[in-house]
Design a protein around this motif. Sequence first.
Motif, PDB file in Angstrom:
ATOM      1  N   ALA A  17       0.857  -1.186   0.000  1.00  0.00           N
ATOM      2  CA  ALA A  17       0.000   0.000   0.000  1.00  0.00           C
ATOM      3  C   ALA A  17       0.888   1.229   0.000  1.00  0.00           C
ATOM      4  O   ALA A  17       1.146   1.821   1.029  1.00  0.00           O
ATOM      5  CB  ALA A  17      -0.910  -0.002   1.224  1.00  0.00           C
ATOM      6  N   PRO A  18       1.436   1.622  -1.160  1.00  0.00           N
ATOM      7  CA  PRO A  18       2.373   2.739  -1.194  1.00  0.00           C
ATOM      8  C   PRO A  18       1.711   4.048  -0.787  1.00  0.00           C
ATOM      9  O   PRO A  18       0.521   4.251  -0.976  1.00  0.00           O
ATOM     10  CB  PRO A  18       2.815   2.777  -2.662  1.00  0.00           C
ATOM     11  N   VAL A  19       2.505   4.928  -0.207  1.00  0.00           N
ATOM     12  CA  VAL A  19       2.014   6.230   0.212  1.00  0.00           C
ATOM     13  C   VAL A  19       3.106   7.248  -0.063  1.00  0.00           C
ATOM     14  O   VAL A  19       4.294   6.954   0.093  1.00  0.00           O
ATOM     15  CB  VAL A  19       1.627   6.223   1.709  1.00  0.00           C
ATOM     16  N   ALA A  20       2.724   8.420  -0.457  1.00  0.00           N
ATOM     17  CA  ALA A  20       3.697   9.467  -0.759  1.00  0.00           C
ATOM     18  C   ALA A  20       3.604  10.563   0.285  1.00  0.00           C
ATOM     19  O   ALA A  20       2.526  11.042   0.613  1.00  0.00           O
ATOM     20  CB  ALA A  20       3.430  10.054  -2.146  1.00  0.00           C
ATOM     21  N   LEU A  21       4.757  10.947   0.823  1.00  0.00           N
ATOM     22  CA  LEU A  21       4.841  12.050   1.764  1.00  0.00           C
ATOM     23  C   LEU A  21       5.781  13.089   1.200  1.00  0.00           C
ATOM     24  O   LEU A  21       6.904  12.782   0.812  1.00  0.00           O
ATOM     25  CB  LEU A  21       5.377  11.570   3.131  1.00  0.00           C
ATOM     26  N   ALA A  58      10.862   2.277   1.850  1.00  0.00           N
ATOM     27  CA  ALA A  58      10.414   1.130   2.642  1.00  0.00           C
ATOM     28  C   ALA A  58       9.145   1.485   3.416  1.00  0.00           C
ATOM     29  O   ALA A  58       8.185   0.698   3.464  1.00  0.00           O
ATOM     30  CB  ALA A  58      11.519   0.694   3.600  1.00  0.00           C
ATOM     31  N   TYR A  59       9.132   2.657   4.017  1.00  0.00           N
ATOM     32  CA  TYR A  59       7.956   3.110   4.767  1.00  0.00           C
ATOM     33  C   TYR A  59       6.728   3.184   3.861  1.00  0.00           C
ATOM     34  O   TYR A  59       5.608   2.864   4.282  1.00  0.00           O
ATOM     35  CB  TYR A  59       8.245   4.480   5.378  1.00  0.00           C
ATOM     36  N   GLY A  60       6.935   3.586   2.618  1.00  0.00           N
ATOM     37  CA  GLY A  60       5.831   3.706   1.685  1.00  0.00           C
ATOM     38  C   GLY A  60       5.160   2.394   1.350  1.00  0.00           C
ATOM     39  O   GLY A  60       4.030   2.378   0.855  1.00  0.00           O
ATOM     40  N   THR A  61       5.829   1.269   1.612  1.00  0.00           N
ATOM     41  CA  THR A  61       5.225  -0.039   1.333  1.00  0.00           C
ATOM     42  C   THR A  61       4.415  -0.567   2.512  1.00  0.00           C
ATOM     43  O   THR A  61       3.724  -1.570   2.371  1.00  0.00           O
ATOM     44  CB  THR A  61       6.309  -1.073   0.985  1.00  0.00           C
ATOM     45  N   ASN A  66       0.468  -0.376  10.099  1.00  0.00           N
ATOM     46  CA  ASN A  66       1.879  -0.334  10.475  1.00  0.00           C
ATOM     47  C   ASN A  66       2.400   1.094  10.526  1.00  0.00           C
ATOM     48  O   ASN A  66       3.205   1.442  11.395  1.00  0.00           O
ATOM     49  CB  ASN A  66       2.706  -1.163   9.492  1.00  0.00           C
ATOM     50  N   GLN A  67       1.956   1.913   9.609  1.00  0.00           N
ATOM     51  CA  GLN A  67       2.405   3.302   9.605  1.00  0.00           C
ATOM     52  C   GLN A  67       1.918   4.034  10.853  1.00  0.00           C
ATOM     53  O   GLN A  67       2.679   4.737  11.515  1.00  0.00           O
ATOM     54  CB  GLN A  67       1.914   4.005   8.340  1.00  0.00           C
ATOM     55  N   VAL A  68       0.650   3.847  11.170  1.00  0.00           N
ATOM     56  CA  VAL A  68       0.090   4.501  12.361  1.00  0.00           C
ATOM     57  C   VAL A  68       0.755   3.965  13.624  1.00  0.00           C
ATOM     58  O   VAL A  68       1.071   4.721  14.551  1.00  0.00           O
ATOM     59  CB  VAL A  68      -1.438   4.282  12.416  1.00  0.00           C
ATOM     60  N   TYR A  69       0.990   2.659  13.663  1.00  0.00           N
ATOM     61  CA  TYR A  69       1.653   2.062  14.823  1.00  0.00           C
ATOM     62  C   TYR A  69       3.048   2.646  15.009  1.00  0.00           C
ATOM     63  O   TYR A  69       3.463   2.963  16.131  1.00  0.00           O
ATOM     64  CB  TYR A  69       1.739   0.545  14.657  1.00  0.00           C
ATOM     65  N   TYR A  70       3.780   2.794  13.919  1.00  0.00           N
ATOM     66  CA  TYR A  70       5.147   3.302  14.015  1.00  0.00           C
ATOM     67  C   TYR A  70       5.175   4.668  14.703  1.00  0.00           C
ATOM     68  O   TYR A  70       6.004   4.921  15.569  1.00  0.00           O
ATOM     69  CB  TYR A  70       5.771   3.405  12.628  1.00  0.00           C
ATOM     70  N   TRP A  71       4.266   5.548  14.328  1.00  0.00           N
ATOM     71  CA  TRP A  71       4.273   6.900  14.899  1.00  0.00           C
ATOM     72  C   TRP A  71       3.731   6.934  16.316  1.00  0.00           C
ATOM     73  O   TRP A  71       3.836   7.959  17.002  1.00  0.00           O
ATOM     74  CB  TRP A  71       3.486   7.853  14.003  1.00  0.00           C
ATOM     75  N   SER A  72       3.171   5.834  16.795  1.00  0.00           N
ATOM     76  CA  SER A  72       2.715   5.762  18.185  1.00  0.00           C
ATOM     77  C   SER A  72       3.841   5.385  19.134  1.00  0.00           C
ATOM     78  O   SER A  72       3.692   5.491  20.347  1.00  0.00           O
ATOM     79  CB  SER A  72       1.574   4.740  18.313  1.00  0.00           C
ATOM     80  N   LEU A  73       4.980   4.935  18.576  1.00  0.00           N
ATOM     81  CA  LEU A  73       6.101   4.503  19.390  1.00  0.00           C
ATOM     82  C   LEU A  73       6.857   5.701  19.966  1.00  0.00           C
ATOM     83  O   LEU A  73       6.903   6.772  19.349  1.00  0.00           O
ATOM     84  CB  LEU A  73       7.069   3.661  18.557  1.00  0.00           C
ATOM     85  N   PRO A  74       7.496   5.526  21.145  1.00  0.00           N
ATOM     86  CA  PRO A  74       8.421   6.551  21.626  1.00  0.00           C
ATOM     87  C   PRO A  74       9.531   6.754  20.606  1.00  0.00           C
ATOM     88  O   PRO A  74       9.876   5.828  19.859  1.00  0.00           O
ATOM     89  CB  PRO A  74       8.961   5.958  22.934  1.00  0.00           C
ATOM     90  N   ALA A  75      10.093   7.946  20.560  1.00  0.00           N
ATOM     91  CA  ALA A  75      11.071   8.275  19.522  1.00  0.00           C
ATOM     92  C   ALA A  75      12.247   7.308  19.502  1.00  0.00           C
ATOM     93  O   ALA A  75      12.710   6.895  18.425  1.00  0.00           O
ATOM     94  CB  ALA A  75      11.566   9.705  19.716  1.00  0.00           C
ATOM     95  N   ASP A  76      12.752   6.920  20.679  1.00  0.00           N
ATOM     96  CA  ASP A  76      13.918   6.031  20.705  1.00  0.00           C
ATOM     97  C   ASP A  76      13.577   4.640  20.204  1.00  0.00           C
ATOM     98  O   ASP A  76      14.372   3.993  19.516  1.00  0.00           O
ATOM     99  CB  ASP A  76      14.517   5.957  22.115  1.00  0.00           C
TER     100      ASP A  76
END
Length: 219
Positions: A17-21, A58-61, A66-76
């Motif tokens: 599911a590609p996405v462009a930012l 890679a993120y675009g795939t 998964n994308q939403v989950y990634y941004w829910s993580l602490p920065a480290d």
Amino acid sequence: MRHILLAGAGVLAALTAPVALNAQTAASSVTTSDGRTYSLTAEQQAMFNSWTAEQRAAYGTWPYDNQVYYWSLPADQAAYYWTLQPDQQAGYWALTADQRGMIYKMSPEQRAAAWQSVQAQLAGQTPPTPANQANPPGMGMPTTGVPNPQAAAQSVPPAMPATTTYQGGPYKGALTPPPADAMAKTYPVCTSKMQDSCQNRGEGGAPGKSRAVNTYKPH
């Protein structure tokens, strides 16, 4: 745990599911190819802008979840993902959120052993026993807390033993503290029809006269 990992491995093939930012600096809204939308803060957008072209590709795939989950993580913890090797990154998404968090909290040596186990299972192999661990690791990643099976036949995943001096990593059958819901429980008095999950009369504070035989003989 193997069936969970293999199921996750099957999902990996569907990450299309590609996405462009765009390289922006302000907060932005992202819409994936399936029409679902989420927002990035200005800080998250700046982090995305700092990635390499390969990381952005890679993120675009990744699918929406998964994308939403990634941004829910602490920065480290989010940054830790990009330190993984490609095969480890694939295995990362085959794990549950609890298992990912468990690996992140491990020491470097334990992380290496854990990823070796994950990769072996994804390849359909039995995880190897670490050199400094006499106990076989069993299948799957360890629990984040104390194992608490609800039935005798239920499979129990590996766990870290209670002692803090053990460095061999999680293993199946480790001596852990009792589950929280097993503490300070009140059990009924045993009867002729109830012999399990009960206490004998006169013992442990139960009413009645104890049937225990006193074998002590004073000298």
